[in-house]
Design a protein around this motif. Structure first.
Motif, PDB file in Angstrom:
ATOM      1  N   SER A 266       0.867  -1.170   0.000  1.00 24.77           N
ATOM      2  CA  SER A 266       0.000   0.000   0.000  1.00 24.77           C
ATOM      3  C   SER A 266       0.903   1.219   0.000  1.00 24.77           C
ATOM      4  O   SER A 266       1.945   1.221   0.663  1.00 24.77           O
ATOM      5  CB  SER A 266      -0.908   0.034   1.232  1.00 24.77           C
ATOM      6  N   GLY A 267       0.512   2.230  -0.748  1.00 24.72           N
ATOM      7  CA  GLY A 267       1.346   3.410  -0.813  1.00 24.72           C
ATOM      8  C   GLY A 267       0.553   4.627  -1.223  1.00 24.72           C
ATOM      9  O   GLY A 267      -0.616   4.531  -1.607  1.00 24.72           O
ATOM     10  N   ALA A 268       1.179   5.765  -1.149  1.00 26.94           N
ATOM     11  CA  ALA A 268       0.539   7.028  -1.487  1.00 26.94           C
ATOM     12  C   ALA A 268       1.622   8.043  -1.824  1.00 26.94           C
ATOM     13  O   ALA A 268       2.810   7.805  -1.601  1.00 26.94           O
ATOM     14  CB  ALA A 268      -0.314   7.522  -0.321  1.00 26.94           C
ATOM     15  N   SER A 273      -3.543  15.583   0.505  1.00 25.17           N
ATOM     16  CA  SER A 273      -4.672  14.661   0.636  1.00 25.17           C
ATOM     17  C   SER A 273      -4.198  13.287   1.083  1.00 25.17           C
ATOM     18  O   SER A 273      -4.890  12.582   1.824  1.00 25.17           O
ATOM     19  CB  SER A 273      -5.414  14.544  -0.694  1.00 25.17           C
ATOM     20  N   CYS A 274      -3.008  12.889   0.654  1.00 23.90           N
ATOM     21  CA  CYS A 274      -2.483  11.576   1.018  1.00 23.90           C
ATOM     22  C   CYS A 274      -1.885  11.571   2.420  1.00 23.90           C
ATOM     23  O   CYS A 274      -2.004  10.577   3.139  1.00 23.90           O
ATOM     24  CB  CYS A 274      -1.445  11.135  -0.001  1.00 23.90           C
ATOM     25  N   LEU A 275      -1.246  12.663   2.799  1.00 29.18           N
ATOM     26  CA  LEU A 275      -0.703  12.722   4.144  1.00 29.18           C
ATOM     27  C   LEU A 275      -1.809  12.560   5.178  1.00 29.18           C
ATOM     28  O   LEU A 275      -1.598  12.007   6.257  1.00 29.18           O
ATOM     29  CB  LEU A 275       0.044  14.037   4.365  1.00 29.18           C
ATOM     30  N   LYS A 276      -2.990  13.026   4.834  1.00 37.43           N
ATOM     31  CA  LYS A 276      -4.131  12.842   5.731  1.00 37.43           C
ATOM     32  C   LYS A 276      -4.706  11.437   5.623  1.00 37.43           C
ATOM     33  O   LYS A 276      -4.872  10.728   6.627  1.00 37.43           O
ATOM     34  CB  LYS A 276      -5.212  13.880   5.420  1.00 37.43           C
ATOM     35  N   ALA A 277      -5.009  10.991   4.396  1.00 37.11           N
ATOM     36  CA  ALA A 277      -5.700   9.717   4.200  1.00 37.11           C
ATOM     37  C   ALA A 277      -4.803   8.521   4.509  1.00 37.11           C
ATOM     38  O   ALA A 277      -5.237   7.544   5.128  1.00 37.11           O
ATOM     39  CB  ALA A 277      -6.229   9.631   2.766  1.00 37.11           C
ATOM     40  N   PHE A 278      -3.547   8.563   4.061  1.00 36.65           N
ATOM     41  CA  PHE A 278      -2.631   7.452   4.268  1.00 36.65           C
ATOM     42  C   PHE A 278      -2.333   7.268   5.754  1.00 36.65           C
ATOM     43  O   PHE A 278      -2.267   6.141   6.261  1.00 36.65           O
ATOM     44  CB  PHE A 278      -1.344   7.721   3.488  1.00 36.65           C
ATOM     45  N   GLN A 324       8.800  12.850   4.254  1.00 39.01           N
ATOM     46  CA  GLN A 324       7.713  13.123   5.197  1.00 39.01           C
ATOM     47  C   GLN A 324       6.680  12.007   5.206  1.00 39.01           C
ATOM     48  O   GLN A 324       6.165  11.636   6.262  1.00 39.01           O
ATOM     49  CB  GLN A 324       7.033  14.449   4.839  1.00 39.01           C
ATOM     50  N   LEU A 325       6.379  11.453   4.034  1.00 41.39           N
ATOM     51  CA  LEU A 325       5.380  10.391   3.958  1.00 41.39           C
ATOM     52  C   LEU A 325       5.796   9.192   4.807  1.00 41.39           C
ATOM     53  O   LEU A 325       4.987   8.639   5.554  1.00 41.39           O
ATOM     54  CB  LEU A 325       5.184   9.965   2.501  1.00 41.39           C
ATOM     55  N   MET A 326       7.039   8.801   4.676  1.00 41.50           N
ATOM     56  CA  MET A 326       7.533   7.662   5.455  1.00 41.50           C
ATOM     57  C   MET A 326       7.443   7.944   6.945  1.00 41.50           C
ATOM     58  O   MET A 326       6.950   7.114   7.725  1.00 41.50           O
ATOM     59  CB  MET A 326       8.984   7.358   5.064  1.00 41.50           C
ATOM     60  N   MET A 327       7.902   9.110   7.361  1.00 33.34           N
ATOM     61  CA  MET A 327       7.983   9.387   8.782  1.00 33.34           C
ATOM     62  C   MET A 327       6.621   9.666   9.408  1.00 33.34           C
ATOM     63  O   MET A 327       6.337   9.234  10.522  1.00 33.34           O
ATOM     64  CB  MET A 327       8.922  10.569   9.027  1.00 33.34           C
TER      65      MET A 327
END
Length: 491
Positions: A266-268, A273-278, A324-327
């Motif tokens: 799964s990824g984003a 919008s993804c930082l919130k939803a993911f 940022q997405l990873m962390m």
């Protein structure tokens, strides 16, 4: 430090959970593979720095599972039904051994969409025997290492699920009979293994009928994938769903069946919008760790920084640094759901610390908070490596406690002093009001702003714990760092 000044009274312990396995895909061996199962050998790009990335993910972040995609064609040098090619398998095994050397679990992922050059396995294309031959050889090679996990196939689609389940049963029998009796085997469903249809398509029910040769179902795990963009393809920047309802359906099925699943892909993107939803999706998965054994993000490895779903770390000053997405959306939900004890307050406590040190204070800038009416939403920054103010950023140690205050109203006084002095100011007699947090699935913290009279607002509903209790509970019970879960108002 500041947290140690809080007095905890009338607290009831609540155990939080997290998935057992957390990891990332080290992509490259799958490059060139199409959904019809064509995988040109010339497109394979095993990550040259894959070993360094895996050392970083495991050693620096604490991950414990790596997914290693590879094509069927590459492993047998394009000889359907043939033996593992010594040269190609040697290259792939080098990656597997690099993974195992970190101490992590290492997932072998055959990335062919249940096909070989257009033909569906066991349904007009390659025979079951040809597919079983591949897995017999792989299982024999890795039978002695119980940290190797076998993902039978990446994202089957457009096939008869009941026939496919029979094929998977033959593979399971072959793996166990080859001596790999304790390794995890992931069982994938049709429709690209999507969480949205695993139950409704009959995939989950058909796959859960698969057994080990001895009649048990030990270490047979439902494989689960899901993206968040408009067509579940993982090719668009914007996220349109947090997938919570889909994962809730799967969780309910697994719970009723007494079984477990693992989200192996799964990824984003890093879009807002993804930082919130993911983050929301991954909080839910961690909160339901009784049925979700693990989560593996897509993807690092040979992807460069321009890849829309990229999790590949960049090298800065000789060190690998994550995005940022990873962390924020992979590490933070997992670290937040540590196996520790927090308290549920009967009454919020109010303290009056006399000073704040630079090692115990994080001041969030206005850009990081979202006021909505009388509510303020603060993103979880549990992996933040810096103390942040409106005007400066200064490194802190990974073992440093942090105190979060919200820059609402006239909080600029504190940030101005921070900027001018290089350290948080001495506070003669400020009043801090700890607010409630929701540990069960939120990707951000929400707290009610104080009214004009200065009276603290009412904490939100649901299972909550005061920030002070959470901090002290972790510090006292585990000696761990309290990171990013205390929200307070400076009045």
């Amino acid at each position: 430090m500041l947290f140690h000044n809080f007095v905890l009274l009338g607290l009831a312990p609540i155990a939080l959970a997290k998935v057992q396995y957390l990891g990332v895909a080290i992509a490259g061996g799958d490059f060139g593979c199409q959904i019809d199962g064509t995988c040109p050998l010339s497109s394979v790009q095993l990550a040259g720095d894959g070993p360094d990335q895996m050392k970083h993910f495991v050693g620096d972040l604490g991950m414990n599972m790596m997914r290693l995609p590879i094509s069927w064609q590459f492993l047998v040098n394009n000889q359907l039904g043939g033996d593992l090619d010594a040269n190609n398998m040697g290259k792939y095994d080098k990656m597997v051994q690099s993974c195992l050397s970190t101490g992590a679990h290492c997932m072998i992922d055959i990335h062919n969409f249940a096909r070989w050059n257009g033909g569906v396995i066991g349904q007009g294309g390659p025979t079951d025997d040809q597919f079983v031959s591949l897995w017999t050889q792989l299982a024999t090679k890795y039978a002695a290492n119980d940290k190797v996990a076998f993902e039978i196939m990446n994202e089957p689609h457009d096939l008869d699920i009941n026939i496919w389940a029979q094929t998977c049963q033959k593979v399971v029998n072959a793996i166990r009979q080859a001596g790999a009796t304790s390794q995890m085997i992931l069982l994938p469903g049709t429709n690209f293994d999507s969480a949205a249809t695993l139950v409704s398509s009959g995939s989950a029910a058909a796959l859960m009928r698969i057994q080990n040769p001895d009649g048990t179902t030990d270490n047979l795990v439902l494989d689960i994938h899901k993206y968040l963009d408009e067509d579940n393809s993982g090719t668009h920047k914007e996220c349109v769903t947090d997938n919570v309802e889909d994962f809730k359906t799967v969780a309910n099925f697994l719970r009723a069946s007494g079984r477990k699943g693992l989200v192996s892909e799964s990824g984003a993107s890093s879009a807002a919008s993804c930082l919130k939803a993911f983050c929301s999706q991954n909080n839910f998965i961690n909160a339901n760790s009784d049925v979700f054994a693990g989560f593996v993000g897509w993807a690092a490895g040979s992807f460069d920084a321009s890849y829309v779903l990229g999790l590949t770390p960049t090298k800065q000053n000789g060190k690998l640094v994550d995005n940022q997405l990873m962390m924020q959306c992979i590490m933070a939900p997992w670290k937040n759901f540590s196996n520790s004890t927090i308290g549920t307050p009967q009454k919020p406590s109010v303290q009056q610390p006399t000073s704040l040190s630079s090692s115990s204070t994080m001041v969030l800038p206005p850009s990081l908070v979202t006021p909505t009416g009388d509510m303020v939403t603060i993103p979880l920054l549990t992996a933040a490596p810096t103390v942040v103010s409106k005007f400066s950023t200064r490194p802190i140690g990974s073992d440093t406690e942090m105190f979060i205050t919200t820059p609402v109203s006239e909080m600029t006084t504190m940030t101005r002093l921070f900027s001018a002095t290089g350290a948080p100011p001495e506070m003669p007699s400020p009043t801090f009001h700890p607010y409630a947090i929701n540990p069960l699935g939120s990707s951000s913290l929400q707290t009610t702003l104080p009214k004009a009279s200065g009276t603290p607002g009412t904490p939100g509903a649901g299972p909550v714990a005061s920030g002070a209790a959470a901090a002290a509970g972790k510090a006292a019970a585990c000696g761990l760092v309290f990171i990013g879960t205390l929200v307070a108002m400076l009045l």
